[in-house]
Scaffold this motif. Structure first.
Motif, mmCIF file in Angstrom:
data_model
loop_
_atom_site.group_PDB
_atom_site.id
_atom_site.type_symbol
_atom_site.label_atom_id
_atom_site.label_comp_id
_atom_site.label_asym_id
_atom_site.label_seq_id
_atom_site.Cartn_x
_atom_site.Cartn_y
_atom_site.Cartn_z
ATOM 1 N N PHE A 1 0.864 -1.186 0.000
ATOM 2 C CA PHE A 1 0.000 0.000 0.000
ATOM 3 C C PHE A 1 0.900 1.235 0.000
ATOM 4 O O PHE A 1 1.697 1.417 0.921
ATOM 5 C CB PHE A 1 -0.881 0.000 1.248
ATOM 6 C CG PHE A 1 -1.845 1.152 1.322
ATOM 7 C CD1 PHE A 1 -3.159 0.991 0.934
ATOM 8 C CD2 PHE A 1 -1.441 2.389 1.789
ATOM 9 C CE1 PHE A 1 -4.062 2.044 1.006
ATOM 10 C CE2 PHE A 1 -2.323 3.457 1.872
ATOM 11 C CZ PHE A 1 -3.642 3.280 1.476
ATOM 12 N N ILE A 2 0.779 2.071 -1.025
ATOM 13 C CA ILE A 2 1.585 3.291 -1.093
ATOM 14 C C ILE A 2 0.753 4.453 -0.576
ATOM 15 O O ILE A 2 -0.271 4.808 -1.155
ATOM 16 C CB ILE A 2 2.085 3.570 -2.521
ATOM 17 C CG1 ILE A 2 2.916 2.378 -3.029
ATOM 18 C CG2 ILE A 2 2.915 4.860 -2.543
ATOM 19 C CD1 ILE A 2 3.407 2.524 -4.456
ATOM 20 N N SER A 3 1.222 5.041 0.535
ATOM 21 C CA SER A 3 0.590 6.226 1.108
ATOM 22 C C SER A 3 1.318 7.440 0.552
ATOM 23 O O SER A 3 2.530 7.570 0.702
ATOM 24 C CB SER A 3 0.693 6.181 2.637
ATOM 25 O OG SER A 3 0.098 7.325 3.200
ATOM 26 N N LYS A 4 0.564 8.347 -0.078
ATOM 27 C CA LYS A 4 1.165 9.438 -0.839
ATOM 28 C C LYS A 4 0.279 10.665 -0.860
ATOM 29 O O LYS A 4 -0.888 10.591 -0.494
ATOM 30 C CB LYS A 4 1.403 8.974 -2.270
ATOM 31 C CG LYS A 4 0.092 8.602 -2.964
ATOM 32 C CD LYS A 4 0.266 8.233 -4.391
ATOM 33 C CE LYS A 4 -0.303 9.150 -5.419
ATOM 34 N NZ LYS A 4 -1.266 10.130 -5.117
ATOM 35 N N ALA A 5 0.871 11.753 -1.305
ATOM 36 C CA ALA A 5 0.111 12.990 -1.514
ATOM 37 C C ALA A 5 -0.245 13.101 -2.992
ATOM 38 O O ALA A 5 0.522 12.699 -3.860
ATOM 39 C CB ALA A 5 0.944 14.198 -1.091
ATOM 40 N N THR A 6 -1.418 13.653 -3.236
ATOM 41 C CA THR A 6 -1.853 13.911 -4.610
ATOM 42 C C THR A 6 -1.864 15.419 -4.805
ATOM 43 O O THR A 6 -2.420 16.121 -3.973
ATOM 44 C CB THR A 6 -3.278 13.361 -4.841
ATOM 45 O OG1 THR A 6 -3.255 11.958 -4.590
ATOM 46 C CG2 THR A 6 -3.762 13.618 -6.248
ATOM 47 N N PRO A 7 -1.262 15.958 -5.816
ATOM 48 C CA PRO A 7 -0.536 15.328 -6.924
ATOM 49 C C PRO A 7 0.976 15.247 -6.694
ATOM 50 O O PRO A 7 1.705 14.777 -7.556
ATOM 51 C CB PRO A 7 -0.829 16.273 -8.088
ATOM 52 C CG PRO A 7 -0.839 17.629 -7.443
ATOM 53 C CD PRO A 7 -1.458 17.404 -6.069
ATOM 54 N N THR B 1 -9.211 2.629 3.030
ATOM 55 C CA THR B 1 -9.229 2.141 4.408
ATOM 56 C C THR B 1 -9.244 0.626 4.462
ATOM 57 O O THR B 1 -8.437 0.012 5.177
ATOM 58 C CB THR B 1 -10.445 2.708 5.168
ATOM 59 O OG1 THR B 1 -10.371 4.135 5.157
ATOM 60 C CG2 THR B 1 -10.488 2.216 6.598
ATOM 61 N N ASN B 2 -10.135 -0.009 3.703
ATOM 62 C CA ASN B 2 -10.235 -1.469 3.713
ATOM 63 C C ASN B 2 -8.959 -2.126 3.214
ATOM 64 O O ASN B 2 -8.512 -3.141 3.760
ATOM 65 C CB ASN B 2 -11.430 -1.943 2.893
ATOM 66 C CG ASN B 2 -12.753 -1.602 3.536
ATOM 67 O OD1 ASN B 2 -12.827 -1.281 4.719
ATOM 68 N ND2 ASN B 2 -13.814 -1.651 2.765
ATOM 69 N N THR B 3 -8.360 -1.569 2.163
ATOM 70 C CA THR B 3 -7.129 -2.144 1.625
ATOM 71 C C THR B 3 -6.010 -2.049 2.652
ATOM 72 O O THR B 3 -5.294 -3.028 2.897
ATOM 73 C CB THR B 3 -6.722 -1.445 0.313
ATOM 74 O OG1 THR B 3 -7.797 -1.560 -0.627
ATOM 75 C CG2 THR B 3 -5.456 -2.059 -0.269
ATOM 76 N N LEU B 4 -5.870 -0.895 3.272
ATOM 77 C CA LEU B 4 -4.811 -0.710 4.264
ATOM 78 C C LEU B 4 -5.043 -1.590 5.493
ATOM 79 O O LEU B 4 -4.126 -2.261 5.975
ATOM 80 C CB LEU B 4 -4.717 0.767 4.660
ATOM 81 C CG LEU B 4 -3.616 1.160 5.640
ATOM 82 C CD1 LEU B 4 -2.242 0.689 5.167
ATOM 83 C CD2 LEU B 4 -3.607 2.673 5.826
ATOM 84 N N GLN B 5 -6.268 -1.634 5.991
ATOM 85 C CA GLN B 5 -6.561 -2.412 7.200
ATOM 86 C C GLN B 5 -6.490 -3.917 6.975
ATOM 87 O O GLN B 5 -6.024 -4.651 7.842
ATOM 88 C CB GLN B 5 -7.964 -2.074 7.726
ATOM 89 C CG GLN B 5 -8.063 -0.743 8.389
ATOM 90 C CD GLN B 5 -9.488 -0.426 8.821
ATOM 91 O OE1 GLN B 5 -10.471 -0.919 8.251
ATOM 92 N NE2 GLN B 5 -9.610 0.408 9.836
ATOM 93 N N ASP B 6 -6.962 -4.387 5.836
ATOM 94 C CA ASP B 6 -7.185 -5.816 5.646
ATOM 95 C C ASP B 6 -6.258 -6.518 4.663
ATOM 96 O O ASP B 6 -6.102 -7.727 4.732
ATOM 97 C CB ASP B 6 -8.628 -6.058 5.191
ATOM 98 C CG ASP B 6 -9.645 -5.565 6.195
ATOM 99 O OD1 ASP B 6 -9.340 -5.566 7.402
ATOM 100 O OD2 ASP B 6 -10.743 -5.166 5.777
ATOM 101 N N ARG B 7 -5.681 -5.789 3.718
ATOM 102 C CA ARG B 7 -4.916 -6.466 2.659
ATOM 103 C C ARG B 7 -3.451 -6.080 2.600
ATOM 104 O O ARG B 7 -2.656 -6.781 1.969
ATOM 105 C CB ARG B 7 -5.558 -6.180 1.297
ATOM 106 C CG ARG B 7 -6.954 -6.787 1.207
ATOM 107 C CD ARG B 7 -7.405 -7.159 -0.179
ATOM 108 N NE ARG B 7 -6.411 -7.783 -1.000
ATOM 109 C CZ ARG B 7 -6.098 -7.355 -2.232
ATOM 110 N NH1 ARG B 7 -6.687 -6.323 -2.758
ATOM 111 N NH2 ARG B 7 -5.188 -7.984 -2.941
ATOM 112 N N ALA B 8 -3.086 -4.964 3.204
ATOM 113 C CA ALA B 8 -1.709 -4.491 3.073
ATOM 114 C C ALA B 8 -0.723 -5.383 3.819
ATOM 115 O O ALA B 8 -0.901 -5.668 4.992
ATOM 116 C CB ALA B 8 -1.593 -3.053 3.571
ATOM 117 N N ALA B 9 0.315 -5.815 3.101
ATOM 118 C CA ALA B 9 1.432 -6.537 3.713
ATOM 119 C C ALA B 9 2.425 -5.530 4.283
ATOM 120 O O ALA B 9 3.047 -5.769 5.309
ATOM 121 C CB ALA B 9 2.119 -7.427 2.684
#
Length: 148
Positions: A16-22, A60-68
């Motif tokens: 999961f890449i946490s980033k600023a847009t743009p 939220t779901n990806t970060l909480q449940d799927r992120a390695a």
């Protein structure tokens, strides 16, 4: 059947890449295909969200449940964004839930002020050479046994 068996934990198989847009889009568009070429699944809003999707829920779901692992882009403009700070909070919850103290991996894209709660985390330096940073990141992911 126990409650745990009826609702098995999802597989943590996404970077999961946490980033600023743009501000971080160019970097993410560069690194994501290289991580995918190395066999990893990558989630970043700029690449993964579909039109009409409830983006906040998906992130939220990806970060909480799927992120390695959570790959955190680090520069002042990024770390000052409210959404990134919320993702860091969720990431810290995942650390507690999974026991993976190395879940959040800071990627230093520019000099930045330390942020409470993540300032002591060892980072990977991308300043000066994105290719060198990528090599170090891939080595760390391999050592830490991140699934491909």
């Amino acid at each position: 059947m126990s409650a745990d068996e009826s609702h098995p934990s999802p597989r943590r198989d996404v970077l999961f890449i946490s980033k600023a847009t743009p501000e971080d889009d160019e970097f993410v568009l560069w690194i994501a295909p290289r991580l995918e070429a190395a066999g990893y699944s990558v989630f970043a809003d700029i690449l993964s969200l579909e039109p009409g999707e409830r983006w906040r829920r998906t992130l939220t779901n990806t970060l909480q449940d799927r992120a390695a692992k959570m790959l955190l882009c680090c520069r002042d403009v990024t770390l000052n964004k409210e959404g990134v700070q919320e993702e860091i909070g969720i990431g810290k919850d995942v650390v507690r839930a999974t026991g993976d103290d190395k879940f959040i991996i800071p990627l230093r894209l520019a000099s930045h002020r330390k942020l409470f709660g993540i300032g002591e985390l060892q980072r990977i330096d991308f300043v000066g050479s994105w290719a060198k940073g990528l090599r170090e990141l891939l080595e760390a992911l391999e050592r830490q046994g991140v699934p491909r």
